[in-house]
Write a protein that holds these residues in place. Sequence first.
Motif, PDB file in Angstrom:
ATOM      1  N   GLN A 173       9.013 -25.344 -22.105  1.00 46.80           N
ATOM      2  CA  GLN A 173       7.672 -25.769 -21.702  1.00 46.80           C
ATOM      3  C   GLN A 173       6.950 -26.568 -22.794  1.00 46.80           C
ATOM      4  OE1 GLN A 173       6.703 -25.028 -18.475  1.00 46.80           O
ATOM      5  NE2 GLN A 173       8.804 -24.238 -18.378  1.00 46.80           N
ATOM      6  N   LEU A 174       7.652 -26.918 -23.852  1.00 50.35           N
ATOM      7  CA  LEU A 174       6.977 -27.533 -24.998  1.00 50.35           C
ATOM      8  C   LEU A 174       6.449 -28.936 -24.705  1.00 50.35           C
ATOM      9  CD1 LEU A 174       9.023 -26.430 -28.132  1.00 50.35           C
ATOM     10  CD2 LEU A 174       6.639 -25.884 -27.582  1.00 50.35           C
ATOM     11  N   ARG A 175       7.144 -29.719 -23.897  1.00 47.87           N
ATOM     12  CA  ARG A 175       6.629 -31.052 -23.584  1.00 47.87           C
ATOM     13  C   ARG A 175       5.244 -30.933 -22.945  1.00 47.87           C
ATOM     14  NH1 ARG A 175       6.430 -35.894 -25.313  1.00 47.87           N
ATOM     15  NH2 ARG A 175       8.691 -35.829 -25.702  1.00 47.87           N
ATOM     16  N   LYS A 176       5.035 -29.921 -22.153  1.00 50.66           N
ATOM     17  CA  LYS A 176       3.762 -29.715 -21.470  1.00 50.66           C
ATOM     18  C   LYS A 176       2.690 -29.166 -22.409  1.00 50.66           C
ATOM     19  CE  LYS A 176       1.795 -27.171 -17.532  1.00 50.66           C
ATOM     20  NZ  LYS A 176       2.123 -26.226 -16.405  1.00 50.66           N
ATOM     21  N   PHE A 177       3.069 -28.283 -23.340  1.00 49.78           N
ATOM     22  CA  PHE A 177       2.071 -27.521 -24.072  1.00 49.78           C
ATOM     23  C   PHE A 177       1.954 -27.837 -25.564  1.00 49.78           C
ATOM     24  CE2 PHE A 177       2.829 -24.561 -20.465  1.00 49.78           C
ATOM     25  CZ  PHE A 177       1.510 -24.425 -20.039  1.00 49.78           C
ATOM     26  N   ALA A 178       2.835 -28.660 -26.132  1.00 51.63           N
ATOM     27  CA  ALA A 178       2.865 -28.841 -27.588  1.00 51.63           C
ATOM     28  C   ALA A 178       1.518 -29.298 -28.152  1.00 51.63           C
ATOM     29  CB  ALA A 178       3.970 -29.821 -27.971  1.00 51.63           C
ATOM     30  N   SER A 179       0.936 -30.315 -27.578  1.00 51.91           N
ATOM     31  CA  SER A 179      -0.339 -30.829 -28.079  1.00 51.91           C
ATOM     32  C   SER A 179      -1.445 -29.791 -27.948  1.00 51.91           C
ATOM     33  CB  SER A 179      -0.731 -32.111 -27.347  1.00 51.91           C
ATOM     34  OG  SER A 179       0.189 -33.150 -27.623  1.00 51.91           O
ATOM     35  N   ASP A 180      -1.442 -29.050 -26.845  1.00 59.06           N
ATOM     36  CA  ASP A 180      -2.446 -28.007 -26.640  1.00 59.06           C
ATOM     37  C   ASP A 180      -2.283 -26.882 -27.659  1.00 59.06           C
ATOM     38  OD1 ASP A 180      -3.487 -29.410 -24.494  1.00 59.06           O
ATOM     39  OD2 ASP A 180      -2.372 -28.268 -23.000  1.00 59.06           O
ATOM     40  N   LEU A 181      -1.047 -26.545 -27.978  1.00 58.61           N
ATOM     41  CA  LEU A 181      -0.809 -25.506 -28.984  1.00 58.61           C
ATOM     42  C   LEU A 181      -1.371 -25.923 -30.339  1.00 58.61           C
ATOM     43  CD1 LEU A 181       2.849 -24.452 -28.097  1.00 58.61           C
ATOM     44  CD2 LEU A 181       0.800 -23.031 -27.863  1.00 58.61           C
ATOM     45  N   PHE A 182      -1.126 -27.182 -30.711  1.00 56.24           N
ATOM     46  CA  PHE A 182      -1.650 -27.659 -31.990  1.00 56.24           C
ATOM     47  C   PHE A 182      -3.174 -27.632 -31.977  1.00 56.24           C
ATOM     48  CE2 PHE A 182      -2.963 -30.656 -35.213  1.00 56.24           C
ATOM     49  CZ  PHE A 182      -2.091 -30.421 -36.260  1.00 56.24           C
ATOM     50  N   ALA A 183      -3.768 -28.076 -30.885  1.00 61.66           N
ATOM     51  CA  ALA A 183      -5.224 -28.083 -30.777  1.00 61.66           C
ATOM     52  C   ALA A 183      -5.798 -26.676 -30.832  1.00 61.66           C
ATOM     53  CB  ALA A 183      -5.650 -28.770 -29.488  1.00 61.66           C
ATOM     54  N   ALA A 184      -5.025 -25.687 -30.330  1.00 57.83           N
ATOM     55  CA  ALA A 184      -5.492 -24.295 -30.324  1.00 57.83           C
ATOM     56  C   ALA A 184      -5.355 -23.629 -31.683  1.00 57.83           C
ATOM     57  CB  ALA A 184      -4.720 -23.501 -29.277  1.00 57.83           C
ATOM     58  N   GLY A 185      -4.633 -24.270 -32.613  1.00 57.10           N
ATOM     59  CA  GLY A 185      -4.544 -23.719 -33.962  1.00 57.10           C
ATOM     60  C   GLY A 185      -3.156 -23.357 -34.439  1.00 57.10           C
ATOM     61  N   VAL A 186      -2.141 -23.534 -33.597  1.00 58.44           N
ATOM     62  CA  VAL A 186      -0.771 -23.242 -34.014  1.00 58.44           C
ATOM     63  C   VAL A 186      -0.244 -24.382 -34.886  1.00 58.44           C
ATOM     64  CG1 VAL A 186       1.596 -22.860 -33.201  1.00 58.44           C
ATOM     65  CG2 VAL A 186      -0.329 -21.892 -31.924  1.00 58.44           C
ATOM     66  N   ARG A 187       0.454 -24.023 -35.955  1.00 59.73           N
ATOM     67  CA  ARG A 187       1.030 -25.039 -36.838  1.00 59.73           C
ATOM     68  C   ARG A 187       2.540 -24.891 -36.986  1.00 59.73           C
ATOM     69  NH1 ARG A 187      -2.889 -26.760 -35.490  1.00 59.73           N
ATOM     70  NH2 ARG A 187      -4.709 -27.503 -36.646  1.00 59.73           N
ATOM     71  N   ARG A 188       3.070 -23.708 -36.698  1.00 62.48           N
ATOM     72  CA  ARG A 188       4.516 -23.476 -36.817  1.00 62.48           C
ATOM     73  C   ARG A 188       5.007 -22.776 -35.553  1.00 62.48           C
ATOM     74  NH1 ARG A 188       7.056 -20.327 -40.199  1.00 62.48           N
ATOM     75  NH2 ARG A 188       5.419 -18.739 -40.300  1.00 62.48           N
ATOM     76  N   ILE A 189       6.186 -23.162 -35.088  1.00 69.75           N
ATOM     77  CA  ILE A 189       6.817 -22.467 -33.973  1.00 69.75           C
ATOM     78  C   ILE A 189       8.289 -22.249 -34.270  1.00 69.75           C
ATOM     79  CG2 ILE A 189       5.198 -23.382 -32.243  1.00 69.75           C
ATOM     80  CD1 ILE A 189       7.424 -25.337 -31.382  1.00 69.75           C
ATOM     81  N   ASN A 190       8.854 -21.231 -33.642  1.00 66.77           N
ATOM     82  CA  ASN A 190      10.291 -21.011 -33.654  1.00 66.77           C
ATOM     83  C   ASN A 190      10.827 -21.332 -32.275  1.00 66.77           C
ATOM     84  OD1 ASN A 190       9.770 -19.995 -36.174  1.00 66.77           O
ATOM     85  ND2 ASN A 190      10.796 -18.034 -35.868  1.00 66.77           N
ATOM     86  N   VAL A 191      11.900 -22.091 -32.213  1.00 66.52           N
ATOM     87  CA  VAL A 191      12.527 -22.421 -30.938  1.00 66.52           C
ATOM     88  C   VAL A 191      13.938 -21.850 -30.930  1.00 66.52           C
ATOM     89  CG1 VAL A 191      13.255 -24.245 -29.368  1.00 66.52           C
ATOM     90  CG2 VAL A 191      11.167 -24.537 -30.727  1.00 66.52           C
ATOM     91  N   SER A 192      14.257 -21.086 -29.900  1.00 66.45           N
ATOM     92  CA  SER A 192      15.593 -20.519 -29.751  1.00 66.45           C
ATOM     93  C   SER A 192      16.523 -21.586 -29.181  1.00 66.45           C
ATOM     94  CB  SER A 192      15.554 -19.308 -28.825  1.00 66.45           C
ATOM     95  OG  SER A 192      14.699 -18.310 -29.346  1.00 66.45           O
ATOM     96  N   LEU A 193      17.551 -21.930 -29.940  1.00 72.48           N
ATOM     97  CA  LEU A 193      18.494 -22.975 -29.518  1.00 72.48           C
ATOM     98  C   LEU A 193      19.854 -22.638 -30.123  1.00 72.48           C
ATOM     99  CD1 LEU A 193      18.984 -25.717 -28.111  1.00 72.48           C
ATOM    100  CD2 LEU A 193      18.370 -26.821 -30.285  1.00 72.48           C
TER     101      LEU A 193
END
Length: 332
Positions: A104-124
């Motif tokens: 879901q990152l294409r949909k939410f990445a910008s919103d996450l940054f705007a909400a205050g998130v700076r680091r994420i872990n992605v399972s791959l």
Amino acid sequence: MLPLIDPFGRTVDYLRISVTDRCDFRCVYCMSENMTFLPKSEVLSLEEIDRIATAFVRRGTRKLRLTGGEPLVRRGVVDLIARLSRHVASGDLDEITLTTNGSQLRKFASDLFAAGVRRINVSLDTLDPAKFAKITRWGRLEQVLDGIAAAKEAGLHVKINMVALKGLNDDEIDTMLAWTAANGHDLVLIETMPLGAIDEDRADRYLPLKAVRRDLETRHTLIDLIDQTGGPARYVRIVETGQRLGFITPLTHNFCEGCNRVRLTATGQLFLCLGQDDAADLRAVLRATEDNGILDAALDEAISRKPKGHDFVIDRTARAPAVARHMSVTGG
């Protein structure tokens, strides 16, 4: 308020919150293909999650990580992050992070940054589309890679979590190292964890990471680092690429001696250890009273029962998980 300190003198300053047990993948090492998920009536509301997280911040928690299931399938999760970010703005919290499968990152990445998130872990776990479909059952590699690209574009630092699986992706570790180095991502390798009944025997996929490290050292120069990100990973620097590589080894070398973490399930159960079944029912406390003093007392009582370590083991004779609940229940 006094910090939360367990019976072994460890300060608990890291809370992992599962906002949902639901996921849009069915990874073979995590859950069965035909899962029965929790009724929504049993799941904490976003307001209840905020209240518990705030209680932990009040008691000295410095890091919150939102997990699932897949956290981005929970409606309103970005709004929850934005509300919790008030603690970062006040200086009472260092950061809010997220673990995601990337779908879901294409949909939410910008919103996450705007909400205050700076680091994420992605399972791959693989860069091979066919193998990715086999591991995740329902996932599409192209969608996840596009999501990771969107996260990078949005300004999020991405760490890739790769579960090392014997006979499935153990021949891809060098490929994943090269890809993460080229894209500016850290990589963390993880041993498969014996949580929850799945459709195969985990012993067949268990790959000791000490063997992986020995193999890597025949081709790379690894320098141990003292870097800490609040979690259980132990890091090395790969001299040839300059990137960081982490190892999470719950079986070959457990990380219990410095454990600073507890986990809140989507139903409000506070697990004091990923590898133990003991939990405190914070949902019952929340729904019984608005008195935060009683909630604080419940936190004290719970932390007083935090065990010294876990009981993870890959048992080839019992052929059963060390812990019955699935990872999606507790949170990754």
